[in-house]
Design an enzyme around this catalytic site. Structure first.
Site, PDB file in Angstrom:
ATOM      1  N   GLU A  32       0.964  -1.237   0.161  1.00 45.00           N
ATOM      2  CA  GLU A  32      -0.223   0.111  -0.161  1.00 45.00           C
ATOM      3  C   GLU A  32       0.980   1.229   0.294  1.00 45.00           C
ATOM      4  O   GLU A  32       1.651   1.309   0.375  1.00 45.00           O
ATOM      5  CB  GLU A  32      -1.003   0.217   0.791  1.00 45.00           C
ATOM      6  CG  GLU A  32      -1.735   1.263   1.526  1.00 45.00           C
ATOM      7  CD  GLU A  32      -2.534   1.987   0.236  1.00 45.00           C
ATOM      8  OE1 GLU A  32      -2.502   3.264   0.258  1.00 45.00           O
ATOM      9  OE2 GLU A  32      -3.216   0.633  -0.372  1.00 45.00           O
ATOM     10  N   GLY A  37      -6.585   0.697   3.808  1.00 40.57           N
ATOM     11  CA  GLY A  37      -8.249   0.796   3.203  1.00 40.57           C
ATOM     12  C   GLY A  37      -8.219   1.605   2.283  1.00 40.57           C
ATOM     13  O   GLY A  37      -9.967   1.532   1.842  1.00 40.57           O
ATOM     14  N   GLY A 178     -21.168  17.021 -13.451  1.00 39.69           N
ATOM     15  CA  GLY A 178     -21.545  15.257 -13.536  1.00 39.69           C
ATOM     16  C   GLY A 178     -22.306  15.104 -11.973  1.00 39.69           C
ATOM     17  O   GLY A 178     -22.405  15.149 -10.829  1.00 39.69           O
ATOM     18  N   GLU A 201     -25.373  18.880 -16.280  1.00 40.52           N
ATOM     19  CA  GLU A 201     -25.504  17.269 -16.246  1.00 40.52           C
ATOM     20  C   GLU A 201     -24.981  17.303 -18.050  1.00 40.52           C
ATOM     21  O   GLU A 201     -26.192  17.533 -18.348  1.00 40.52           O
ATOM     22  CB  GLU A 201     -25.945  16.345 -15.559  1.00 40.52           C
ATOM     23  CG  GLU A 201     -26.559  14.964 -16.090  1.00 40.52           C
ATOM     24  CD  GLU A 201     -25.520  13.873 -16.648  1.00 40.52           C
ATOM     25  OE1 GLU A 201     -24.747  13.393 -17.588  1.00 40.52           O
ATOM     26  OE2 GLU A 201     -24.360  13.973 -14.834  1.00 40.52           O
ATOM     27  N   ALA A 266     -17.233  16.636 -11.147  1.00 45.70           N
ATOM     28  CA  ALA A 266     -17.406  14.630 -10.809  1.00 45.70           C
ATOM     29  C   ALA A 266     -18.042  14.231 -12.426  1.00 45.70           C
ATOM     30  O   ALA A 266     -18.660  13.511 -12.230  1.00 45.70           O
ATOM     31  CB  ALA A 266     -18.430  14.784  -9.539  1.00 45.70           C
ATOM     32  N   ASP A 308     -11.841  -1.432  -9.419  1.00 49.61           N
ATOM     33  CA  ASP A 308     -12.466  -0.672 -10.557  1.00 49.61           C
ATOM     34  C   ASP A 308     -11.136  -0.613 -12.165  1.00 49.61           C
ATOM     35  O   ASP A 308     -11.526  -0.100 -12.934  1.00 49.61           O
ATOM     36  CB  ASP A 308     -11.734   1.264  -9.865  1.00 49.61           C
ATOM     37  CG  ASP A 308     -12.777   1.554  -8.560  1.00 49.61           C
ATOM     38  OD1 ASP A 308     -13.523   0.681  -8.287  1.00 49.61           O
ATOM     39  OD2 ASP A 308     -12.740   2.769  -8.103  1.00 49.61           O
ATOM     40  N   HIS A 441     -44.908  -4.246  10.524  1.00 49.41           N
ATOM     41  CA  HIS A 441     -45.406  -3.562  10.372  1.00 49.41           C
ATOM     42  C   HIS A 441     -45.961  -2.262  11.710  1.00 49.41           C
ATOM     43  O   HIS A 441     -45.544  -2.849  12.252  1.00 49.41           O
ATOM     44  CB  HIS A 441     -47.301  -3.551   9.549  1.00 49.41           C
ATOM     45  CG  HIS A 441     -48.190  -2.734   9.856  1.00 49.41           C
ATOM     46  ND1 HIS A 441     -48.435  -1.511   8.274  1.00 49.41           N
ATOM     47  CD2 HIS A 441     -49.084  -1.983  11.183  1.00 49.41           C
ATOM     48  CE1 HIS A 441     -48.545  -0.394   9.048  1.00 49.41           C
ATOM     49  NE2 HIS A 441     -49.402  -0.774  10.017  1.00 49.41           N
TER      50      HIS A 441
END
Length: 462
Positions: A32, A37, A178, A201, A266, A308, A441
Site C-alpha cells: 500500500e 483501506g 456530473g 449534467e 465529478a 475498478d 408493520h
C-alpha cells in the site's frame, strides 16, 4: 520474502482479498502506497457518509418544528468541525483495517508496487527499492478522479472529490459537473449547509444510470431544496484567472456563463494502471482496463486484477466480492462467478436512491414482457410517522414467469432496504413469493411487498 499471494492495493478489493486468502491458509502480503483501506475508507465511501450525516442532522434541526420540537435559536454549521468529524471517522476505519491485518497475520509493506517479472513485485518507498516474490499477484489499485480536457483540476478552484472533503472553508457557491453518485452526494451536502449549488449534467437526466422515474423524482426533490439543475449541458471551458471561476456551459438553447467560487469535477473515475509494469509484462488491456476472466485471472499466469481496474461497476462492494472470488479460485475452491446484473447501486443524498437489476427501459429493450408495480411512500404509515413521505418503490417482473427483473427505490433509508431485493433475486424469487412474504408493520420495507402486489393487482393500500 516469498508469499503465496501479494496484493497491490489495500482498498475494499485488496484488503478483503487478503483477509479471505489468509482465512484459507495462504501466506499473504499487502502493498500500500498511502493508507490502509484505500480511497473508499479514507477519501470515498466512508468519509462522505459522515459529511452527509452532518447535513442530515442540520436539516433535522431546521425542521424540528415539523415534529413538534421548539429550539432556542437557529442551528449553525461549524464547517471545520464537520470536516474534522469526517476525517476522524475515516481515520478510525483505516485503523480498523490495520487491526484486521494483524489479526489475520498479513504482512503490510508500505510503498508503491510494480510487476517486475514473473512472480516478482518491485516495491519502492522512502527506504529505497526491494523485491518480494509470490506465486500469485493480485492487482487492486483502484481509481482516481477523472479529468476532462475542458475541466483541468488545479485542486484549489477546480477540484475533485478528494479536495471536496477537506476544503478549508465552506464555499458560497459551487458548480458540480456530473450527476452520478459522487456529484449528487456532494451537491446535496453543500446545498444542505448553505452553499449555492448548480449541477451540470451532459445527459438528459441526472443519475443517468437509474430508472427514468427515479431520476425525475430526484431532480424534483433537489430543485425543491434549492439546487439548480442543468441537464443536456456540457462544460466547454473554465476560467480561473479571477477571484472565482467563470464556467462556459453549452446548453440545448445556447451558451451560458456561470460563476462560482468552486467547481467540483465529478465526471467519473480513471483507473490506476500506470506504472504497474503491465505493458512490460504483456498484461492485456482494453479501453483502460485490465482484461480478466470470470475469476479475475489475466492473460499472464499468476497475475490477477480486481476492482475498478477491471470490467464491472466501480463500486466498493463489487471489488470486495471480486477479491473473494479471486482468492477462493486461487485456493482451489469452486466459487460462483459474480452476477453483475445483481449488484445494488446506492446514492446517499436525501431522498436516498437504491436500485438493482433492469430498469423498465432496459427490461423492454431486452425483450421482456413486463409487469411493473409502484408503491408511493405517501401511502406508508411508517413514512408518514417519520415525516418522510417523498419517494416510492418500483418493482419490475417478467410477465411470463414472474422473474424478479429489477427494483428502483427513492426515499428515506432505501439504501438499507435494497439488500432484501438483492437476496431475493439471488434466490430466484418471483413476484408472488414477495407478495406472500409477510413484512413487518409499520416499516418502510413494507413498500416492497406492496409494490409487488400492485404489479399483480393485489395491492391493499392503494
Amino acid at each position: 520474502m516469498n508469499y503465496d499471494v501479494i496484493v497491490i492495493g489495500s482498498g475494499p478489493g485488496g484488503y478483503v482479498a487478503a483477509i479471505r486468502a489468509s482465512q484459507l491458509g495462504l501466506k499473504i502480503a499487502v502493498v500500500e502506497k498511502e493508507s490502509l483501506g484505500g480511497i473508499c475508507l479514507n477519501w470515498g465511501c466512508i468519509p462522505t457518509k459522515a459529511l452527509l450525516k452532518s447535513a442530515q442532522v442540520f436539516e433535522y434541526l431546521n425542521h424540528a418544528a415539523d415534529y413538534g420540537i421548539k429550539l432556542n435559536g437557529a442551528g449553525e454549521v461549524d464547517f471545520e468541525a464537520v470536516i474534522k468529524r469526517s476525517r476522524g471517522v475515516a481515520d478510525g476505519m483505516s485503523k480498523g483495517v490495520q487491526f484486521l491485518m494483524k489479526k489475520n497475520k498479513i504482512d503490510v509493506i508500505m510503498g508503491t508496487g510494480k510487476l517486475k517479472s514473473k512472480g516478482v513485485v518491485e516495491i519502492r518507498n522512502n527506504d529505497g527499492t526491494k523485491e518480494v516474490t509470490a506465486k500469485h499477484i493480485i492487482l487492486a489499485t483502484g481509481g482516481r478522479s477523472r479529468e476532462l480536457p475542458s475541466l483541468k483540476q488545479d485542486f484549489k478552484k477546480v477540484i475533485g472529490y478528494r479536495q471536496a472533503m477537506i476544503l478549508p472553508k465552506k464555499p458560497a457557491s459551487m458548480i458540480v459537473v456530473g450527476s452520478g453518485a459522487i456529484g449528487i452526494e456532494f451537491a446535496y451536502f453543500y446545498n444542505s449547509i448553505g452553499t449555492k449549488v448548480t449541477v451540470v449534467e451532459y445527459l438528459d437526466n441526472i443519475v443517468p444510470l437509474e430508472d427514468e422515474e427515479v431520476s425525475k423524482a430526484l431532480a424534483r426533490s433537489l430543485k425543491k431544496s434549492g439546487i439548480n439543475i442543468m441537464t443536456s449541458s456540457n462544460v466547454e471551458a473554465v476560467d480561473t484567472s479571477g477571484e472565482g471561476c467563470k464556467v462556459t456551459v453549452k446548453t440545448a438553447s445556447g451558451t451560458e456563463t456561470l460563476e462560482a467560487e468552486i467547481v467540483l469535477s465529478a465526471v467519473g473515475i480513471s483507473t490506476n494502471i500506470e506504472g504497474l509494469g503491465l505493458e512490460e509484462n504483456g498484461v492485456a488491456l482494453d479501453k483502460g482496463k485490465v482484461v480478466v476472466d470470470d475469476y479475475y485471472k489475466t492473460n499472464i499466469e499468476g497475475v490477477y486484477a480486481i476492482g475498478d481496474i477491471v470490467k464491472g461497476q466501480a463500486l466498493a462492494h463489487v471489488a470486495s466480492a471480486e477479491g473473494i472470488i479471486c482468492v477462493e479460485k486461487i485456493a482451489g475452491l469452486k466459487p460462483e462467478p459474480l452476477d453483475y446484473n445483481n449488484i445494488p447501486g446506492c446514492t446517499y443524498c436525501s431522498p436516498e436512491i437504491a436500485s438493482v437489476g433492469y430498469t423498465e427501459k432496459a427490461a423492454k429493450e431486452a425483450g421482456y414482457e413486463i409487469k411493473v408495480g409502484k408503491f408511493p411512500f405517501s401511502a406508508s404509515g411508517k413514512a408518514s410517522a417519520s415525516g418522510a413521505k417523498d419517494g416510492f418503490v418500483k418493482l419490475i417482473f417478467d410477465a411470463k414467469y414472474g422473474e424478479f427483473l429489477g427494483a428502483h427505490m427513492i426515499g428515506n433509508n432505501v439504501t438499507e432496504m435494497i439488500g432484501e431485493v438483492v437476496t431475493a433475486r439471488k434466490l430466484e424469487t418471483t413476484g408472488h413469493d414477495i407478495i406472500k412474504t409477510v413484512h413487518p408493520h409499520p416499516t418502510m420495507s413494507e413498500a416492497i411487498m406492496e409494490a409487488a402486489a400492485e404489479a399483480y393487482g393485489e395491492c391493499i393500500h392503494l
